[in-house]
Write an enzyme that holds these catalytic residues in place. Sequence first.
Site, PDB file in Angstrom:
ATOM      1  N   LYS A  21       0.830  -1.216   0.000  1.00 26.57           N
ATOM      2  CA  LYS A  21       0.000   0.000   0.000  1.00 26.57           C
ATOM      3  C   LYS A  21       0.866   1.268   0.000  1.00 26.57           C
ATOM      4  O   LYS A  21       0.625   2.185  -0.781  1.00 26.57           O
ATOM      5  CB  LYS A  21      -0.921  -0.030   1.228  1.00 26.57           C
ATOM      6  N   ARG A  26       2.911   5.944  -3.182  1.00 30.74           N
ATOM      7  CA  ARG A  26       4.059   6.756  -3.615  1.00 30.74           C
ATOM      8  C   ARG A  26       4.263   6.629  -5.120  1.00 30.74           C
ATOM      9  O   ARG A  26       4.543   7.614  -5.811  1.00 30.74           O
ATOM     10  CB  ARG A  26       5.328   6.310  -2.870  1.00 30.74           C
ATOM     11  N   ARG A 121      -8.282  12.920  11.874  1.00 28.56           N
ATOM     12  CA  ARG A 121      -6.839  12.608  11.985  1.00 28.56           C
ATOM     13  C   ARG A 121      -6.026  13.908  12.092  1.00 28.56           C
ATOM     14  O   ARG A 121      -6.351  14.899  11.457  1.00 28.56           O
ATOM     15  CB  ARG A 121      -6.368  11.813  10.751  1.00 28.56           C
ATOM     16  N   SER A 169       7.383   9.608  11.509  1.00 31.31           N
ATOM     17  CA  SER A 169       6.232   9.448  10.612  1.00 31.31           C
ATOM     18  C   SER A 169       6.684   9.538   9.166  1.00 31.31           C
ATOM     19  O   SER A 169       7.200  10.563   8.717  1.00 31.31           O
ATOM     20  CB  SER A 169       5.186  10.531  10.877  1.00 31.31           C
ATOM     21  N   ASP A 323       1.904  -0.501  11.805  1.00 29.03           N
ATOM     22  CA  ASP A 323       0.592  -0.918  11.276  1.00 29.03           C
ATOM     23  C   ASP A 323       0.201  -2.330  11.700  1.00 29.03           C
ATOM     24  O   ASP A 323      -0.884  -2.800  11.363  1.00 29.03           O
ATOM     25  CB  ASP A 323       0.592  -0.848   9.742  1.00 29.03           C
ATOM     26  N   ARG A 354      -6.386   2.931  17.886  1.00 24.69           N
ATOM     27  CA  ARG A 354      -6.114   1.484  17.885  1.00 24.69           C
ATOM     28  C   ARG A 354      -5.785   0.933  19.263  1.00 24.69           C
ATOM     29  O   ARG A 354      -5.764  -0.295  19.433  1.00 24.69           O
ATOM     30  CB  ARG A 354      -4.997   1.148  16.893  1.00 24.69           C
ATOM     31  N   ARG A 397      -7.689  -2.589   9.379  1.00 21.87           N
ATOM     32  CA  ARG A 397      -6.766  -3.547   9.997  1.00 21.87           C
ATOM     33  C   ARG A 397      -7.397  -4.223  11.216  1.00 21.87           C
ATOM     34  O   ARG A 397      -7.100  -5.379  11.521  1.00 21.87           O
ATOM     35  CB  ARG A 397      -5.453  -2.862  10.365  1.00 21.87           C
TER      36      ARG A 397
END
Length: 445
Positions: A21, A26, A121, A169, A323, A354, A397
């Site tokens: 992903k 990118r 976010r 990040s 992730d 999460r 996820r």
Amino acid sequence: MQLTIQRSSALHGEITLPGDKSISHRAALFAALAQGESRIENFLVSGVTGAMLRSLTALGVHWGLDGTTLSVAGRGVEGLVPPEGALDCGNSATTMRMLAGALAAAGTAAVLDGTPSLRRRPMDRIITPLQAMGVPIQAGPQGTAPLALQARPVGQALRALYYELPVASAQVKTCLLLAALAAGDPTTLVEPSLSRDHTERMLASMGVALRSGQVDGRPSVTLSPAEAIDLAPLRMTIPGDFSAAAFLIVAALVAPGSEVVLRGVGLNPTRTGLLASLWEMGAEIKVENERVYAGETLGDLRVRAGSLQGVSVSGGRVVDMIDEFPAFAVAAAFARGRTEVSQAEELRFKESDRIGSLCAELRKLGVQVEEHRDGFVIEGTGEVPGGAQVDPNGDHRLAMALAVAGLGAENPVTVLEAGIMSESFPEFTTAMGQLGAGLEVEGGQ
Ligand code: S3P
């Protein structure tokens, strides 16, 4: 769609993973900024990459998909045209943050928006440094989307930046590196710990002058902008997505008697922290046919079921498996003993909180779990009772991880609103079915 999954007999077989992903996002964007035609094979066709492709269309970029082969006619870094309406980034923070950097370099006016979930976010993490570079960009009062970017006068360079990212990040790093293409002088970014480095590898392959280094023991990257920003087009095959493979790895570990081979999985060392943690837990996972292709390592993973012990995860390891915590938490639930995750507050800012959502949903399955501000503790007993309906909280996820939990649980698990899985891994249920998992899908895919 609702997915019910029951304790399965052993999983067996081989799966070739869809494209990564992060690299797919990118590849599409960088190809749009290149001069000339790019050809990208094994592109991930999914909900979130669809958001990127639709946004590129709105910016005047022509692309075509033939199966999973993406062709993109590059417009050059300064060639993005102002879109007619707001760019819809869907659920994808990657799309929004990276596009903001590309638009900053292009000097193109645009509004970036998305779903209510994306509007929650944090975007201040890109707004503050972009504004320091002189980019005319604003977020809403909470530092969230929609983001409004104004045009920059032609010929006006951005200010170069020396910036220490407060949190590692890759999305922030990529956003700022793209903006730095249009700065007058070199930009240096320093991270507390190295986040995934696909951008550095790909931009370097397109001819950008990038240098990795260290500042006081922390990883840094310096981009020296060229006077004429010409990026060479991409010719590449995207490796299989390690983050998608993570669910199948854990599935094979928790369904007794399983042996599964996952082919062509990307093994970039900034992505494979889950493997290191699972090895520490005693998992039997072998890397076979390791090879380097187009600057990325890939290999096949042979996974055998077996008993696992609890483990502690903190520090740089958190970044290397950022992730993978939903899948990892399921492995911890089936392990014996205490698993402790700390220094992972960043998990609260993903597609769902999460930490909160994982703890709440695993508890419904009878897992002993304790929520902390910056992580969680799972007391594994080797068994998960299951027998409940769980809510993935709009998080792809979480949906896949909870389905995997159902595979080894004593009683069936029903994942509500499971269609969200197709944001990143549309073939998840097919792949699980091929391996022999007992699934029942209601309400269509
Ligand atoms: C990504 C970086 C990570 C990751 C996300 C994809 C990327 O986010 O969680 O799924 O492609 O750069 P952060 O940069 O916010 O850590």
